[in-house]
Design a protein around this motif. Structure first.
Motif, PDB file in Angstrom:
ATOM      1  N   UNK A 369       0.790  -1.229   0.000  1.00  0.00           N
ATOM      2  CA  UNK A 369       0.000   0.000   0.000  1.00  0.00           C
ATOM      3  C   UNK A 369       0.819   1.275   0.000  1.00  0.00           C
ATOM      4  N   UNK A 370       2.047   1.219  -0.545  1.00  0.00           N
ATOM      5  CA  UNK A 370       2.919   2.389  -0.499  1.00  0.00           C
ATOM      6  C   UNK A 370       2.362   3.562  -1.302  1.00  0.00           C
ATOM      7  N   UNK A 371       1.692   3.266  -2.404  1.00  0.00           N
ATOM      8  CA  UNK A 371       1.167   4.375  -3.208  1.00  0.00           C
ATOM      9  C   UNK A 371       0.096   5.138  -2.438  1.00  0.00           C
ATOM     10  N   UNK A 372      -0.819   4.433  -1.829  1.00  0.00           N
ATOM     11  CA  UNK A 372      -1.885   5.088  -1.066  1.00  0.00           C
ATOM     12  C   UNK A 372      -1.318   5.876   0.114  1.00  0.00           C
ATOM     13  N   UNK A 373      -0.277   5.324   0.740  1.00  0.00           N
ATOM     14  CA  UNK A 373       0.317   5.995   1.895  1.00  0.00           C
ATOM     15  C   UNK A 373       1.084   7.253   1.487  1.00  0.00           C
ATOM     16  N   UNK A 374       1.646   7.242   0.284  1.00  0.00           N
ATOM     17  CA  UNK A 374       2.534   8.324  -0.098  1.00  0.00           C
ATOM     18  C   UNK A 374       1.983   9.342  -1.065  1.00  0.00           C
ATOM     19  N   UNK A 375       0.839   9.055  -1.698  1.00  0.00           N
ATOM     20  CA  UNK A 375       0.364   9.917  -2.788  1.00  0.00           C
ATOM     21  C   UNK A 375       0.170  11.364  -2.375  1.00  0.00           C
ATOM     22  N   UNK A 376      -0.306  11.595  -1.152  1.00  0.00           N
ATOM     23  CA  UNK A 376      -0.629  12.964  -0.733  1.00  0.00           C
ATOM     24  C   UNK A 376       0.251  13.457   0.408  1.00  0.00           C
ATOM     25  N   UNK A 377       1.299  12.713   0.704  1.00  0.00           N
ATOM     26  CA  UNK A 377       2.158  13.137   1.817  1.00  0.00           C
ATOM     27  C   UNK A 377       2.915  14.421   1.508  1.00  0.00           C
ATOM     28  N   UNK A 378       3.065  14.762   0.207  1.00  0.00           N
ATOM     29  CA  UNK A 378       3.754  16.001  -0.156  1.00  0.00           C
ATOM     30  C   UNK A 378       2.999  17.242   0.318  1.00  0.00           C
ATOM     31  N   UNK A 379       1.716  17.099   0.637  1.00  0.00           N
ATOM     32  CA  UNK A 379       0.927  18.256   1.062  1.00  0.00           C
ATOM     33  C   UNK A 379       1.424  18.860   2.371  1.00  0.00           C
ATOM     34  N   UNK A 380       2.245  18.118   3.097  1.00  0.00           N
ATOM     35  CA  UNK A 380       2.811  18.680   4.329  1.00  0.00           C
ATOM     36  C   UNK A 380       3.691  19.889   4.030  1.00  0.00           C
ATOM     37  N   UNK A 381       4.179  20.003   2.783  1.00  0.00           N
ATOM     38  CA  UNK A 381       4.976  21.168   2.400  1.00  0.00           C
ATOM     39  C   UNK A 381       4.166  22.454   2.409  1.00  0.00           C
ATOM     40  N   UNK A 382       2.841  22.326   2.391  1.00  0.00           N
ATOM     41  CA  UNK A 382       1.972  23.498   2.266  1.00  0.00           C
ATOM     42  C   UNK A 382       1.290  23.885   3.572  1.00  0.00           C
ATOM     43  N   UNK A 383       1.691  23.246   4.664  1.00  0.00           N
ATOM     44  CA  UNK A 383       1.048  23.514   5.955  1.00  0.00           C
ATOM     45  C   UNK A 383       1.209  24.977   6.340  1.00  0.00           C
ATOM     46  N   UNK A 384       2.335  25.583   5.975  1.00  0.00           N
ATOM     47  CA  UNK A 384       2.546  26.986   6.302  1.00  0.00           C
ATOM     48  C   UNK A 384       1.512  27.896   5.673  1.00  0.00           C
TER      49      UNK A 384
END
Length: 394
Positions: A369-384
């Motif tokens: 399930x790596x794709x499901x776990x990682x697909x949207x993890x980049x959104x943490x860059x936009x928390x600011x």
């Protein structure tokens, strides 16, 4: 939406491991077009991939990351354009980055340093293979996605029996061949070629996969090399079959951040994002609403649907030919949206906490399930940007 047609199964797969080949950290404004508020720095790990076809006992490396002696081994300094200071304003940064991609390698180094960027490599790919008891003699070929220093590593560490495979046009361009110091304009050193076979791919008789011209590298349907020029003239990607119906697409530098190709109509922004990229008092939250990120998407100001429009557009300064780069990225989108394909670009820092690294394998990415776990993890860059929205600041 066109249906993605993937190659038929021919009874052979490959195993894939991802190797951490160092990292660079650069201002986000040098890499992506118009960074989202709060996204100041871009952490860019440099991935290499060990690909093994056990049926024919062949191993190849797709990219090598950084070389440890990059400061010493790059071409000597040029008096012109030394220590350029990044000017204010997007266009100046863009022009500077364009220069970085076209000048000799040490000019790149000087501009990286003047931009207060970081280049960090402790163990290169050869070190890690040695530590895992993988003989360098067992590597049949090194495949460069393209000629930039964060991908080429140090092929001279490998024996002459290891071929070096490069993209089309490599030998005809004075920035890539011959190498330095034979060629004072080259971006690569000629010790990469000494005593080994240099194979330049010829796509004239290639098949087509998802719009990409493709070469069946092992001639058994297990690994395809894809023509994806745009970022550079010689840029290629790879499609590795990891099971009968599943693949990993190694995108190289088709993009430099997942926000350049997500979300799309092929992979829309979810109503609920799980796992959530947000944290509360350093504790991970299980889910969060996609509307939080939809609200900060630059697509809104462009009059586009933020649910299916990538957060970022490609930066012209990062690509030799922006038009070709945009075509290559567009072709990659259906792969990214397919449940049968996991896309991994060369610098996706959001996967550092998702994927197991060499000597472990990512071959069973679909089962794990790596794709499901990682697909949207980049959104943490936009928390600011979310924080700014919450307190009313810009």
């Amino acid at each position: 939406m066109a249906l993605l047609e993937l190659p038929d199964y021919r009874d052979t797969t490959v195993d894939v491991s991802i190797i951490y080949g160092g990292r660079t950290t650069v201002p986000a404004s040098y890499v992506v077009k118009t960074p989202i508020a709060g996204h100041v720095l871009l952490d860019m790990p440099c991935y290499s991939f060990l690909i093994e076809n056990k049926r024919i006992n062949k191993k190849v490396l797709f990219d090598l990351g950084l070389r440890k002696d990059w400061k010493e081994k790059l071409p000597p300094p040029s008096k012109q354009h030394l220590y350029l200071k990044p000017a204010s304003g997007y266009s100046s940064m863009q022009n500077m980055m364009r220069h970085m991609l076209t000048a000799i390698e040490l000019r790149v180094l000087n501009q990286i340093e003047s931009a207060k960027a970081i280049m960090d490599i402790e163990q290169d790919v050869a070190d890690q293979l040695h530590n895992a008891s993988v003989p360098l003699e067992s590597i049949n070929a090194i495949i460069w996605s393209h000629h930039h220093i964060d991908h080429t590593g140090d092929p001279s560490l490998f024996p002459s029996s290891t071929d070096l495979v490069v993209g089309p046009g490599f030998k005809r361009d004075t920035t890539t061949f011959p190498g330095y110091p034979t060629n004072t304009d080259a971006l690569v050193t000629d010790d990469a070629f000494f005593g080994r076979r240099l194979v330049e791919l010829d796509f004239s008789d290639a098949v087509t996969i998802g719009g990409f011209l493709a070469i069946d590298f092992f001639q058994d349907g297990s690994l395809y090399l894809l023509k994806s020029s745009g970022h550079t003239h010689d840029h290629i990607s790879a499609l590795a079959r990891t099971s009968e119906n599943h693949f990993i697409l190694l995108g190289g530098d088709i993009a430099h951040h997942p926000g350049e190709y997500r979300p799309t109509e092929h992979l829309p922004l979810p109503i609920e994002i799980s796992p959530s990229p947000l944290k509360e008092d350093t504790i991970s939250i299980s889910t969060c609403p996609g509307s939080i990120f939809e609200a900060i998407s630059p697509a809104n100001s462009r009059g586009s649907d933020a649910k299916v429009t990538p957060f970022y557009e490609l930066n012209a300064g990062m690509n030799e030919d922006l038009g070709d780069a945009e075509v290559a990225l567009e072709k990659m989108l259906p792969f990214d949206g397919s449940a049968k394909v996991m896309v991994i670009i060369a610098h996706d820092a959001s996967l550092l906490d998702v994927l197991p690294f060499f000597p472990n394998s990512i071959t069973e990415w679909d089962i794990q399930g790596y794709k499901a776990k990682g697909a949207w993890s980049f959104l943490k860059d936009f928390v600011g940007a979310i924080d700014r929205s919450a307190d009313g600041s810009t």
